[in-house]
Design an enzyme around this catalytic site. Structure first.
Site, mmCIF file in Angstrom:
data_model
loop_
_atom_site.group_PDB
_atom_site.id
_atom_site.type_symbol
_atom_site.label_atom_id
_atom_site.label_comp_id
_atom_site.label_asym_id
_atom_site.label_seq_id
_atom_site.Cartn_x
_atom_site.Cartn_y
_atom_site.Cartn_z
ATOM 1 N N ARG A 1 0.853 -1.183 0.000
ATOM 2 C CA ARG A 1 0.000 0.000 0.000
ATOM 3 C C ARG A 1 0.890 1.236 0.000
ATOM 4 N NH1 ARG A 1 -3.480 -2.739 -1.510
ATOM 5 N NH2 ARG A 1 -5.583 -3.063 -0.720
ATOM 6 N N GLU B 1 -2.943 7.462 -4.360
ATOM 7 C CA GLU B 1 -3.430 6.764 -5.538
ATOM 8 C C GLU B 1 -4.842 7.210 -5.912
ATOM 9 O OE1 GLU B 1 -1.933 2.721 -4.959
ATOM 10 O OE2 GLU B 1 -3.725 2.111 -6.066
ATOM 11 N N HIS C 1 -0.863 -0.149 -9.922
ATOM 12 C CA HIS C 1 -1.510 -1.103 -9.012
ATOM 13 C C HIS C 1 -1.970 -2.372 -9.749
ATOM 14 C CE1 HIS C 1 -3.722 -1.302 -4.906
ATOM 15 N NE2 HIS C 1 -3.451 -2.510 -5.349
HETATM 16 C C1 8YV Z 1 -6.603 -5.417 -5.791
HETATM 17 C C2 8YV Z 1 -5.054 -5.256 -3.761
HETATM 18 O O1 8YV Z 1 -6.372 -5.188 -7.129
HETATM 19 O O2 8YV Z 1 -6.088 -7.175 -2.890
HETATM 20 C C3 8YV Z 1 -5.576 -6.094 -2.654
HETATM 21 O O3 8YV Z 1 -5.475 -5.674 -1.490
HETATM 22 O O4 8YV Z 1 -4.459 -4.285 -3.530
HETATM 23 C C4 8YV Z 1 -5.254 -5.671 -5.175
HETATM 24 O O5 8YV Z 1 -5.030 -7.035 -5.302
HETATM 25 C C5 8YV Z 1 -7.472 -4.359 -5.302
HETATM 26 O O6 8YV Z 1 -7.444 -4.172 -3.967
HETATM 27 C C6 8YV Z 1 -8.898 -4.594 -5.808
HETATM 28 O O7 8YV Z 1 -9.884 -3.995 -5.013
#
Ligand code: 8YV
Length: 321
Positions: free
Chosen positions: A240, A269, A287
């Site tokens: 993150r 982001e 991402h």
């Molecule tokens: C996703 C991510 O693309 O799973 C997570 O926490 O950051 C990514 O795999 C994203 O969150 C989809 O909502």
């Protein structure tokens, strides 16, 4: 009794929608974009379950907008920093995430960042696309080898472990920092050394972050900690963005106090710090950690199964907590 309402904030793969259709009346956002907060509040009214993505902020107000019928928020993500867990708990709302199904894809992407930044793939690609003249030369665009170098994994959970396993196959040594000792079998398999975070930062050649975003991990990698890293070291973040103080990172990279960074996530982001975009020694991705057809389908299906279970009075498969 009317069928329970299930609200899906963004179109999901059909396999997931099929599961939800069996469980209740489905409302799926028709927008090709994230819903504005006011649209989200309108959409969730009377819902029994909400299937959310990482950009949907789920706080007490949104839960109250859904009302007393709400029983589940199923996040299509392993991370759940977009959800106020305390507010959900107070209202008896179950929160679920999608662990496991995205581990390998995210670890693959992390290795892509690691290799991409140490071997200057972004720079090379930009050069070719620019049309600038180039010719092979013994000293042209040299990167650094990773064999025998140390990967410092910050957070040796499922994804951190999958990254470490891959890095071992590339001949890297593994150090890790985390709240707990890793299980003995894993330590033996990886030949991993546990270090305090500051010691790991001071000794690793590649530092890779695999932590959830929480109040404790926000800006964990700040100016002081970046200053501990070796000038030859690179930072990789596919976790993150706000775990790293982006301003401090730009300063460290600009002054070449660290050698580079491979980033799949950003502090604000989808905005990316202009200082990052101006630098050569960074590899920047939008991402993409879990972005394969197979993985995104598996994530959506797991979220749908979680929501359907709770709506049907069954325990969720992968609750958070
Ligand atoms: C996703 C991510 O693309 O799973 C997570 O926490 O950051 C990514 O795999 C994203 O969150 C989809 O909502």
């Amino acid at each position: 009794m009317p069928a329970p309402l299930i609200v899906v904030t963004r179109r999901l793969p059909q396999a997931a929608l099929d599961i939800l259709e069996q469980a209740g009346d489905l409302w799926v956002s028709a927008e090709e974009r994230q819903l504005e907060p006011v649209e989200l509040r309108d959409a969730v009214r009377g819902a029994t379950a909400i299937v959310t993505l990482l950009h949907d902020a789920v706080d007490g107000d949104l839960l109250d907008a859904a009302g007393h019928s709400l029983r589940c928020v199923a996040n299509v993500a392993v991370g759940y920093d977009n959800i106020d867990l305390g507010a959900a708990r107070e209202r008896g709302v179950v929160v679920t995430n999608t662990p496991g199904v995205l581990t390998e894809a995210t670890a693959d992407l992390t290795l892509a960042l690691l290799l991409g930044i140490t071997r200057r793939l972004g720079e090379g690609e930009r050069l070719i696309r620019s049309g600038a003249e180039w010719s092979w030369d013994l000293e042209f665009m040299l990167g650094s080898s990773i064999q025998g170098r140390t990967l410092g994994v910050v957070g040796l959970g499922a994804i951190g472990t999958a990254v470490a396993r891959r890095a071992r196959a590339f001949g890297m040594r593994i150090a890790y920092a985390g709240r707990h000792d890793a299980p003995a079998a894993l330590v033996a398999e990886l030949d991993a050394e546990r270090l305090e975070l500051d010691d790991l930062l001071a000794s690793a050649d590649v530092v890779s972050l695999h932590l959830p975003l929480t109040a404790e991990t926000r800006h964990l990698i700040d100016a002081r900690r970046l200053a501990l890293m070796k000038p030859t070291a690179v930072l990789v973040n596919a976790a993150r963005g706000p775990i790293v103080d982006e301003e401090a990172l730009v300063a460290a990279l600009s002054a070449k106090r660290i050698a580079g960074a491979g980033l799949d996530v950003f502090e604000h982001e989808p905005a990316v710090h202009p200082g990052l975009r101006a630098l050569e020694n960074v590899l920047l991705l939008p991402h993409l950690g879990s972005a394969t057809v197979e993985t995104r389908t598996a994530m959506a299906v797991l979220a749908a199964r979680n929501a359907a279970a709770v709506v049907g009075g069954e325990p969720p498969l992968t609750p958070v907590d």
